[in-house]
Design a protein around this motif. Sequence first.
Motif, PDB file in Angstrom:
ATOM      1  N   GLU A   1       0.850  -1.191   0.000  1.00 43.22           N
ATOM      2  CA  GLU A   1       0.000   0.000   0.000  1.00 43.22           C
ATOM      3  C   GLU A   1       0.886   1.242   0.000  1.00 43.22           C
ATOM      4  O   GLU A   1       1.816   1.357   0.802  1.00 43.22           O
ATOM      5  CB  GLU A   1      -0.905   0.032   1.233  1.00 43.22           C
ATOM      6  N   ASN A   2       0.585   2.151  -0.908  1.00 39.95           N
ATOM      7  CA  ASN A   2       1.273   3.436  -0.990  1.00 39.95           C
ATOM      8  C   ASN A   2       0.267   4.509  -0.629  1.00 39.95           C
ATOM      9  O   ASN A   2      -0.703   4.721  -1.349  1.00 39.95           O
ATOM     10  CB  ASN A   2       1.825   3.657  -2.404  1.00 39.95           C
ATOM     11  N   ARG A   3       0.467   5.189   0.484  1.00 32.69           N
ATOM     12  CA  ARG A   3      -0.529   6.132   1.014  1.00 32.69           C
ATOM     13  C   ARG A   3      -0.447   7.530   0.415  1.00 32.69           C
ATOM     14  O   ARG A   3      -1.335   8.341   0.615  1.00 32.69           O
ATOM     15  CB  ARG A   3      -0.407   6.196   2.525  1.00 32.69           C
ATOM     16  N   LYS A   4       0.630   7.828  -0.334  1.00 33.33           N
ATOM     17  CA  LYS A   4       0.747   9.140  -0.986  1.00 33.33           C
ATOM     18  C   LYS A   4       1.623   8.996  -2.217  1.00 33.33           C
ATOM     19  O   LYS A   4       2.463   8.096  -2.315  1.00 33.33           O
ATOM     20  CB  LYS A   4       1.333  10.180  -0.034  1.00 33.33           C
ATOM     21  N   LYS A   5       1.449   9.890  -3.153  1.00 33.68           N
ATOM     22  CA  LYS A   5       2.251   9.855  -4.374  1.00 33.68           C
ATOM     23  C   LYS A   5       3.709  10.092  -4.013  1.00 33.68           C
ATOM     24  O   LYS A   5       4.037  10.992  -3.244  1.00 33.68           O
ATOM     25  CB  LYS A   5       1.768  10.921  -5.350  1.00 33.68           C
TER      26      LYS A   5
ATOM     27  N   PRO B   1       1.897   6.603  -7.970  1.00 32.36           N
ATOM     28  CA  PRO B   1       0.691   7.214  -7.412  1.00 32.36           C
ATOM     29  C   PRO B   1       0.227   6.482  -6.156  1.00 32.36           C
ATOM     30  O   PRO B   1       0.576   5.322  -5.923  1.00 32.36           O
ATOM     31  CB  PRO B   1      -0.348   7.053  -8.523  1.00 32.36           C
ATOM     32  N   LYS B   2      -0.572   7.163  -5.381  1.00 33.41           N
ATOM     33  CA  LYS B   2      -1.214   6.563  -4.220  1.00 33.41           C
ATOM     34  C   LYS B   2      -2.010   5.344  -4.692  1.00 33.41           C
ATOM     35  O   LYS B   2      -2.544   5.328  -5.796  1.00 33.41           O
ATOM     36  CB  LYS B   2      -2.153   7.607  -3.599  1.00 33.41           C
ATOM     37  N   GLY B   3      -2.073   4.318  -3.868  1.00 35.60           N
ATOM     38  CA  GLY B   3      -2.854   3.139  -4.224  1.00 35.60           C
ATOM     39  C   GLY B   3      -2.188   1.865  -3.768  1.00 35.60           C
ATOM     40  O   GLY B   3      -1.363   1.865  -2.853  1.00 35.60           O
ATOM     41  N   TYR B   4      -2.525   0.789  -4.440  1.00 32.67           N
ATOM     42  CA  TYR B   4      -2.022  -0.543  -4.096  1.00 32.67           C
ATOM     43  C   TYR B   4      -1.194  -1.101  -5.242  1.00 32.67           C
ATOM     44  O   TYR B   4      -1.522  -0.906  -6.401  1.00 32.67           O
ATOM     45  CB  TYR B   4      -3.193  -1.480  -3.774  1.00 32.67           C
TER      46      TYR B   4
ATOM     47  N   MET C   1       6.615   1.931   1.184  1.00 37.87           N
ATOM     48  CA  MET C   1       5.247   1.420   1.136  1.00 37.87           C
ATOM     49  C   MET C   1       5.032   0.403   2.244  1.00 37.87           C
ATOM     50  O   MET C   1       5.984  -0.134   2.799  1.00 37.87           O
ATOM     51  CB  MET C   1       4.965   0.776  -0.227  1.00 37.87           C
TER      52      MET C   1
ATOM     53  N   HIS D   1      -0.256  -1.620 -10.548  1.00 37.45           N
ATOM     54  CA  HIS D   1      -0.874  -0.615  -9.675  1.00 37.45           C
ATOM     55  C   HIS D   1      -2.389  -0.682  -9.771  1.00 37.45           C
ATOM     56  O   HIS D   1      -2.945  -0.904 -10.856  1.00 37.45           O
ATOM     57  CB  HIS D   1      -0.405   0.789 -10.075  1.00 37.45           C
TER      58      HIS D   1
ATOM     59  N   ASN E   1      -5.902   1.546  -8.017  1.00 38.43           N
ATOM     60  CA  ASN E   1      -6.353   2.659  -7.178  1.00 38.43           C
ATOM     61  C   ASN E   1      -6.939   2.166  -5.860  1.00 38.43           C
ATOM     62  O   ASN E   1      -6.796   2.811  -4.831  1.00 38.43           O
ATOM     63  CB  ASN E   1      -7.383   3.518  -7.906  1.00 38.43           C
TER      64      ASN E   1
END
Length: 160
Positions: A24-28, A42-45, A83, A131, A133
């Motif tokens: 999980e990436n919580r911010k760009k 980008p933010k997302g999974y 992440m 990736h 969203n």
Amino acid sequence: MRVDNKLLDKSNLTQPGTYLLILENRKKITLSVGALGEISFPKGYYIYVGSAFGPGGLRGRLRHHISPVKQPRWHVDYLRPQMTLSEIWYTNDKKKREHDWAKALSSMPGTSIPKRGFGSSDCRCETHLFHYNEIPRDVLNFYISNTNSYERIKTIYRFI
């Protein structure tokens, strides 16, 4: 987040296999990833597909992935400090499923590819990193539709 190494004490993890890391990436963020250069995430999974058919089997490879990164060895090593590892899926299938899974994930709805060649510099796959969203709750659909051994896939870590 640090994942407990005790999760890797399952006896079947000494065997070879194929795995997915769900991050999980919580911010760009923008990272420099070895020879691939600067990449925007980008933010997302993110789902990373890998295999462990060398010495140490899945346990050795996954232990590397859940431990703090001192010196990046693989492309995914650049992502881990930035992440959160939310899930690990694996199979002990004797067939190397890495390329089949990458092909199947690339065709899932909502999939985007952050960078061609990520994790796939040693094969002909477009990428081994995907990736989304939102977390792809149907992540196993690709497995069911591409293999006859659904019961072989297991979760060893699920944070979400």
